[in-house]
Design a protein around this motif. Structure first.
Motif, short mmCIF file in Angstrom:
data_model
loop_
_atom_site.label_atom_id
_atom_site.label_comp_id
_atom_site.label_asym_id
_atom_site.label_seq_id
_atom_site.Cartn_x
_atom_site.Cartn_y
_atom_site.Cartn_z
N GLU A 50 9.65 -1.94 -1.18
CA GLU A 50 10.39 -2.71 -0.19
C GLU A 50 10.21 -2.15 1.22
OE1 GLU A 50 11.66 -5.59 -0.36
OE2 GLU A 50 12.26 -5.51 1.74
N TYR A 51 10.22 -0.83 1.34
CA TYR A 51 10.05 -0.22 2.66
C TYR A 51 8.71 -0.60 3.27
CZ TYR A 51 9.24 3.29 6.26
OH TYR A 51 8.95 3.89 7.44
N LEU A 52 7.64 -0.49 2.50
CA LEU A 52 6.31 -0.76 3.05
C LEU A 52 6.09 -2.25 3.29
CD1 LEU A 52 4.25 1.84 1.04
CD2 LEU A 52 4.84 1.91 3.45
N ARG A 53 6.63 -3.10 2.45
CA ARG A 53 6.53 -4.54 2.70
C ARG A 53 7.29 -4.90 3.98
NH1 ARG A 53 4.48 -7.54 -1.55
NH2 ARG A 53 4.19 -6.35 -3.46
N SER A 54 8.46 -4.31 4.15
CA SER A 54 9.22 -4.57 5.38
C SER A 54 8.46 -4.07 6.60
CB SER A 54 10.59 -3.89 5.31
OG SER A 54 11.35 -4.42 4.24
N PHE A 62 2.85 -6.83 16.31
CA PHE A 62 1.75 -6.14 16.99
C PHE A 62 0.43 -6.87 16.82
CE2 PHE A 62 4.37 -2.87 18.27
CZ PHE A 62 4.96 -2.17 17.23
N GLN A 63 0.46 -8.02 16.12
CA GLN A 63 -0.76 -8.79 15.83
C GLN A 63 -1.78 -7.95 15.06
OE1 GLN A 63 -1.80 -10.13 19.83
NE2 GLN A 63 -0.86 -12.12 19.42
N VAL A 64 -1.27 -7.19 14.12
CA VAL A 64 -2.12 -6.35 13.28
C VAL A 64 -2.90 -7.24 12.31
CG1 VAL A 64 -2.14 -4.56 11.50
CG2 VAL A 64 -0.58 -4.38 13.44
N VAL A 65 -4.19 -6.96 12.20
CA VAL A 65 -5.06 -7.67 11.26
C VAL A 65 -5.59 -6.66 10.25
CG1 VAL A 65 -5.71 -9.44 12.94
CG2 VAL A 65 -7.09 -7.36 12.75
N PRO A 66 -6.09 -7.11 9.11
CA PRO A 66 -6.53 -6.17 8.07
C PRO A 66 -7.49 -5.09 8.55
CG PRO A 66 -6.45 -8.39 7.18
CD PRO A 66 -6.16 -8.51 8.64
N GLU A 67 -8.40 -5.42 9.49
CA GLU A 67 -9.36 -4.42 9.97
C GLU A 67 -8.67 -3.23 10.63
OE1 GLU A 67 -11.22 -8.10 9.11
OE2 GLU A 67 -9.59 -7.68 10.51
N ARG A 97 -6.03 9.94 0.59
CA ARG A 97 -6.80 8.70 0.57
C ARG A 97 -6.13 7.69 -0.37
NH1 ARG A 97 -11.62 8.69 3.10
NH2 ARG A 97 -12.56 10.71 3.61
N ASP A 98 -5.73 8.15 -1.55
CA ASP A 98 -5.05 7.27 -2.49
C ASP A 98 -3.74 6.76 -1.91
OD1 ASP A 98 -5.97 9.00 -5.60
OD2 ASP A 98 -7.08 7.65 -4.28
N ALA A 99 -2.97 7.69 -1.30
CA ALA A 99 -1.67 7.31 -0.75
C ALA A 99 -1.82 6.28 0.36
CB ALA A 99 -0.95 8.56 -0.21
N TYR A 100 -2.75 6.52 1.27
CA TYR A 100 -2.91 5.56 2.37
C TYR A 100 -3.41 4.22 1.85
CZ TYR A 100 -4.04 3.14 6.59
OH TYR A 100 -4.07 2.20 7.57
N ASP A 101 -4.27 4.24 0.85
CA ASP A 101 -4.75 2.98 0.27
C ASP A 101 -3.58 2.15 -0.24
OD1 ASP A 101 -5.94 1.83 -2.73
OD2 ASP A 101 -6.88 1.17 -0.87
N VAL A 102 -2.64 2.81 -0.93
CA VAL A 102 -1.46 2.11 -1.44
C VAL A 102 -0.59 1.61 -0.29
CG1 VAL A 102 0.64 2.38 -2.79
CG2 VAL A 102 -1.47 3.42 -3.59
N ARG A 105 -2.20 -1.39 1.48
CA ARG A 105 -2.18 -2.60 0.67
C ARG A 105 -0.79 -3.21 0.60
NH1 ARG A 105 -2.85 -1.78 -4.26
NH2 ARG A 105 -3.34 0.42 -4.45
N LYS A 106 0.24 -2.37 0.49
CA LYS A 106 1.59 -2.90 0.40
C LYS A 106 2.04 -3.49 1.74
CE LYS A 106 3.22 -0.27 -3.56
NZ LYS A 106 3.48 -1.48 -4.36
#
Length: 349
Positions: A50-54, A62-67, A97-102, A105-106
């Motif tokens: 929930e924290y990361l989705r929020s 901020f107009q953040v895009v996936p890139e 690396r694993d943590a940031y990937d998660v 993605r969230k």
């Protein structure tokens, strides 16, 4: 560290600077707060998700895009690595690396209003005790849960210990009936592991969080493979083996399965059946505290040193943190490149 992090972003990508406020003091504090909150909540999938989705929804302003997530991830890893100094290791590198990937993605899921659930309800359809403290559970999520062989997920037992989560690897490749096997050892006073081994029965309900982890097969590699498993760390190795049976024809595969005694080699029969069916597979069981048991004796690292050479192989290591650390040290001494080693360590295996 936060100042260095933002400096790297703006230096390499000047256009991103316009997305942030003129004064960065508050932004730097928020960055560290977000990292600390995410890390502290990683063992509570409800809070973590929930924290990361929020946070992802919040970053739409901020107009953040996936890139941008790739840019942020590279700068964050460089900042942490730089300020960690000589204490940095490849274990930390892979963990971050694993943590940031998660995290990325969230956050992206929250920003795009992902319709997937935060967790899946699953029914225990089979429960089998394999040894004094090990059980194999087969569970079926009520909704499709997609994952890759070698990944792990968090499990909650609401009936006995609500809101307490522990991580377990899925012990099979994805199946058409959506069922999943979990290999669980009851550890001391472990709430979740003890409940899963001794109290849970067929028909009980569990909750499963999103799959995580990067210990998956690279189908582009042509190198032979060595799997090193300790105890119920066999779980992801078993899934990877099942995955290999669907396509492998040319890569030799060696499995070193370590345990304390014969009783702890709880899935040896299944491994030997696979080896009988697939000529490219060989199994080396090892017992550390069972003299004269009939097979290799000592630790799995002892056995690795007796075989080989291994410099040209891909390695996958899974087991307790101590077992994984000792195996990584052994592989370094055997001159196996770190880039060819993937590993999975859980205290709850």
């Amino acid at each position: 560290m936060a100042g260095y992090f933002y400096a790297r972003i703006f230096l390499n990508n000047p256009g991103i600077r316009d997305m942030f406020p003129v004064t960065m003091d508050v932004q730097r504090a928020r960055l560290l707060g977000a990292i600390v909150t995410a890390v502290q909540s990683v063992d509570d999938p409800d809070r973590f998700d929930e924290y990361l989705r929020s946070l992802g929804r919040d970053h739409r302003k901020f107009q953040v895009v996936p890139e941008h997530y790739e840019v942020i991830g590279a700068a964050l890893l460089e900042a942490i690595r730089t300020f960690a100094g000589p204490e940095w290791s490849h274990e930390y590198e892979q963990a971050w690396r694993d943590a940031y990937d998660v995290i990325a993605r969230k956050m992206l899921s929250g920003a795009t209003a992902d319709s997937n659930p935060a967790w899946w309800h699953a029914e225990v359809v089979a429960h089998e005790r394999r040894s004094r403290d090990i059980a194999v559970l087969t569970v079926r999520p009520f909704q499709q849960l997609e994952y890759r062989a070698g990944q792990y997920l968090s499990v909650e037992v609401p009936k006995f210990h609500p809101r307490v989560w522990r991580t377990y690897s899925v012990a099979n490749a994805p199946r058409t009936d959506n069922t999943m096997d979990l290999h669980v050892r009851a550890l001391g006073a472990g709430w979740v592991s003890g409940a899963l081994v001794r109290r849970v029965q067929a028909g009980d309900l569990l909750r499963l969080a999103a799959p995580m982890g990067t210990m998956v097969l690279d189908r582009r590699s042509t190198r032979d493979i060595v799997f090193v498993a300790g105890g119920t760390g066999l779980s992801p190795i078993k899934a990877l083996l099942e995955d290999l049976t669907t396509f492998n024809r040319t890569r030799w595969v060696h499995v070193f399965f370590g345990a304390r005694d014969r009783d702890d080699l709880y899935d040896l029969g299944s491994l030997q059946a696979l080896a009988a069916a697939y000529p490219w597979l060989s199994i080396v069981p090892v017992c550390s505290d069972d003299p004269g048991w009939g097979g290799e004796e000592g630790t799995v690292t002892d056995a690795l040193n007796r075989f080989g050479p291994w410099m040209e192989h891909d390695f996958f290591v899974s087991g307790s943190p101590n077992m994984v650390r000792s195996t990584l040290r052994c592989l370094t001494q055997l001159k196996v490149p770190q880039t060819r080693v993937r590993y999975d360590a859980f205290s709850d295996h």
